[in-house]
Design an enzyme around this catalytic site. Structure first.
Site, PDB file in Angstrom:
ATOM      1  N   HIS A  35      -9.111  -3.253  -2.652  1.00  0.00           N
ATOM      2  CA  HIS A  35      -8.430  -2.362  -1.579  1.00  0.00           C
ATOM      3  C   HIS A  35      -8.795  -1.169  -1.766  1.00  0.00           C
ATOM      4  CE1 HIS A  35      -3.774  -1.649  -0.454  1.00  0.00           C
ATOM      5  NE2 HIS A  35      -4.468  -0.975  -0.764  1.00  0.00           N
ATOM      6  N   GLU A  36      -9.268  -0.219  -2.810  1.00  0.00           N
ATOM      7  CA  GLU A  36      -9.131   0.567  -2.800  1.00  0.00           C
ATOM      8  C   GLU A  36     -10.623   0.964  -1.805  1.00  0.00           C
ATOM      9  OE1 GLU A  36      -6.317   0.513  -4.888  1.00  0.00           O
ATOM     10  OE2 GLU A  36      -6.981   2.440  -3.760  1.00  0.00           O
ATOM     11  N   CYS A  46       0.717  -1.192  -0.170  1.00  0.00           N
ATOM     12  CA  CYS A  46      -0.396   0.103  -0.148  1.00  0.00           C
ATOM     13  C   CYS A  46       1.048   1.608  -0.252  1.00  0.00           C
ATOM     14  CB  CYS A  46      -0.615  -0.091   1.330  1.00  0.00           C
ATOM     15  SG  CYS A  46      -1.611   1.378   1.669  1.00  0.00           S
ATOM     16  N   HIS A  69      -9.751   1.247   1.910  1.00  0.00           N
ATOM     17  CA  HIS A  69      -9.489   2.414   1.934  1.00  0.00           C
ATOM     18  C   HIS A  69     -10.682   3.370   2.536  1.00  0.00           C
ATOM     19  CE1 HIS A  69      -5.135   2.172   2.062  1.00  0.00           C
ATOM     20  NE2 HIS A  69      -5.675   2.040   0.648  1.00  0.00           N
TER      21      HIS A  69
HETATM   22  O1  LIG Z   1      -4.311   2.216  -2.249  1.00  0.00           O
HETATM   23  C1  LIG Z   1      -3.583   1.975  -3.207  1.00  0.00           C
HETATM   24  N1  LIG Z   1      -2.036   1.712  -2.816  1.00  0.00           N
HETATM   25  O2  LIG Z   1      -1.783   1.643  -1.937  1.00  0.00           O
HETATM   26  C2  LIG Z   1      -1.750   1.505  -3.974  1.00  0.00           C
HETATM   27  C3  LIG Z   1      -1.622   0.273  -4.090  1.00  0.00           C
HETATM   28  C4  LIG Z   1      -2.760  -0.745  -4.997  1.00  0.00           C
HETATM   29  C5  LIG Z   1      -2.528  -2.404  -4.757  1.00  0.00           C
HETATM   30  C6  LIG Z   1      -2.026  -3.340  -3.891  1.00  0.00           C
HETATM   31  C7  LIG Z   1      -2.601  -4.319  -4.333  1.00  0.00           C
HETATM   32  C8  LIG Z   1      -3.900  -4.240  -5.065  1.00  0.00           C
HETATM   33  C9  LIG Z   1      -3.890  -2.940  -5.418  1.00  0.00           C
HETATM   34  C10 LIG Z   1      -0.132   0.198  -4.648  1.00  0.00           C
HETATM   35  O3  LIG Z   1      -0.605   0.428  -6.288  1.00  0.00           O
HETATM   36  N2  LIG Z   1       1.085  -0.465  -4.741  1.00  0.00           N
HETATM   37  N3  LIG Z   1       1.025  -1.073  -3.813  1.00  0.00           N
HETATM   38  C11 LIG Z   1       2.020  -0.977  -3.232  1.00  0.00           C
HETATM   39  C12 LIG Z   1       3.484  -0.827  -3.644  1.00  0.00           C
HETATM   40  C13 LIG Z   1       3.515  -1.377  -5.202  1.00  0.00           C
HETATM   41  C14 LIG Z   1       1.834  -0.999  -5.422  1.00  0.00           C
HETATM   42  C15 LIG Z   1       1.803  -1.542  -7.402  1.00  0.00           C
HETATM   43  O4  LIG Z   1       0.594  -3.129  -6.929  1.00  0.00           O
HETATM   44  N4  LIG Z   1       2.098  -0.887  -8.324  1.00  0.00           N
HETATM   45  C16 LIG Z   1       2.110  -1.541  -9.156  1.00  0.00           C
HETATM   46  C17 LIG Z   1       1.414  -2.429  -9.790  1.00  0.00           C
HETATM   47  C18 LIG Z   1       1.510  -2.892 -11.332  1.00  0.00           C
HETATM   48  C19 LIG Z   1       2.092  -2.561 -12.173  1.00  0.00           C
HETATM   49  C20 LIG Z   1       1.876  -0.605 -11.567  1.00  0.00           C
HETATM   50  N5  LIG Z   1       2.249  -0.714 -10.122  1.00  0.00           N
HETATM   51 NI    NI Z   2      -3.832   1.613  -0.502  1.00  0.00          NI
END
Ligand SMILES: O=CN(O)C[C@@H](CC1CCCC1)C(=O)N1NCCC[C@H]1C(=O)Nc1ccccn1
Ligand code: NI
EC number: 3.5.1.88
Length: 187
Positions: free
Chosen positions: A157-158, A114, A161
């Site tokens: 996940h969103e 996250c 939140h």
């Molecule tokens: O609430 C929203 N958040 O916290 C951002 C989260 C959302 C995802 C986490 C799991 C499902 C949704 C997020 O995107 N990440 N989590 C932390 C670091 C990595 C990043 C990620 O998965 N990045 C990514 C993945 C594929 C392609 C490009 N980038």
């Molecule tokens: Ni998140």
């Protein structure tokens, strides 16, 4: 533009609030915030812009993460194949609501992270394998979408939140990699 300094981190009370429903149509300010949230995700996935502005790549962002306790999320999920420009799902959802879901659960094989959590929390995060979501877009149009696999995980996940839930709330404390019967592990 939204950068990492605008994203609040775990421990900030806003992340544990149940966010407020938004009146439809949304105000110009809310509309602008929605656009800014989606732009953040697109920028964060662009290697040059991510480097330039030190952005952590993200596929989803919820308004509470930028300290706005309102029911609005943005998702920008890239196409799987390299170079396919068409994202699988790229939208802002206002007052998103899961109106039905599968009995079967699913989780990401890699677990979850996250942007509001600056530490690794290992373990499977069980979610619904398939969901039907209704939401309003920035123009005030109502939508209904059936999602499965990775997009379904991201949207859940969103939506968590805006309900004050963090991904690690779902991890089995005794056995973080416990796999319940029939769980679909998505890699
Ligand atoms: O609430 C929203 N958040 O916290 C951002 C989260 C959302 C995802 C986490 C799991 C499902 C949704 C997020 O995107 N990440 N989590 C932390 C670091 C990595 C990043 C990620 O998965 N990045 C990514 C993945 C594929 C392609 C490009 N980038
Ligand atoms: Ni998140």
């Amino acid at each position: 533009m939204i950068t990492m300094k605008d994203i609040i981190k775990e421990g900030h009370p806003t992340l544990r609030l149940t966010a407020e429903e938004l009146p439809i149509p949304v105000s110009p300010e809310v509309k602008q915030l929605g656009k800014d949230m989606l732009t953040f995700l697109i920028n964060s996935q662009d290697p040059e812009l991510a480097e330039k502005y030190q952005l952590r790549a993200g596929v989803g962002l919820a308004a509470p993460q930028v300290n706005q306790s309102i029911r609005m999320i943005a998702v920008h999920i890239p196409g799987i194949e390299e170079g396919i420009d068409e994202p699988i799902l790229s939208t802002v959802m206002i007052n998103p609501k899961i109106v039905s879901h599968s009995v079967q659960n699913a989780c990401l094989a890699e677990g979850e992270g996250c942007l509001s959590v600056d530490r690794d929390v290992p373990g499977y995060v069980p979610r619904h394998s398939r969901v039907t979501v209704t939401y309003y877009d920035l123009e005030g149009n109502k939508h209904k979408k059936r999602l499965k696999n990775y997009p379904a995980i991201v949207v859940q996940h969103e939506i968590d939140h805006i309900n004050g839930i963090m991904f690690y709330d779902h991890i089995n404390e005794e056995s973080p990699y416990y796999l319940e019967e029939g769980m679909d592990v998505i890699s």
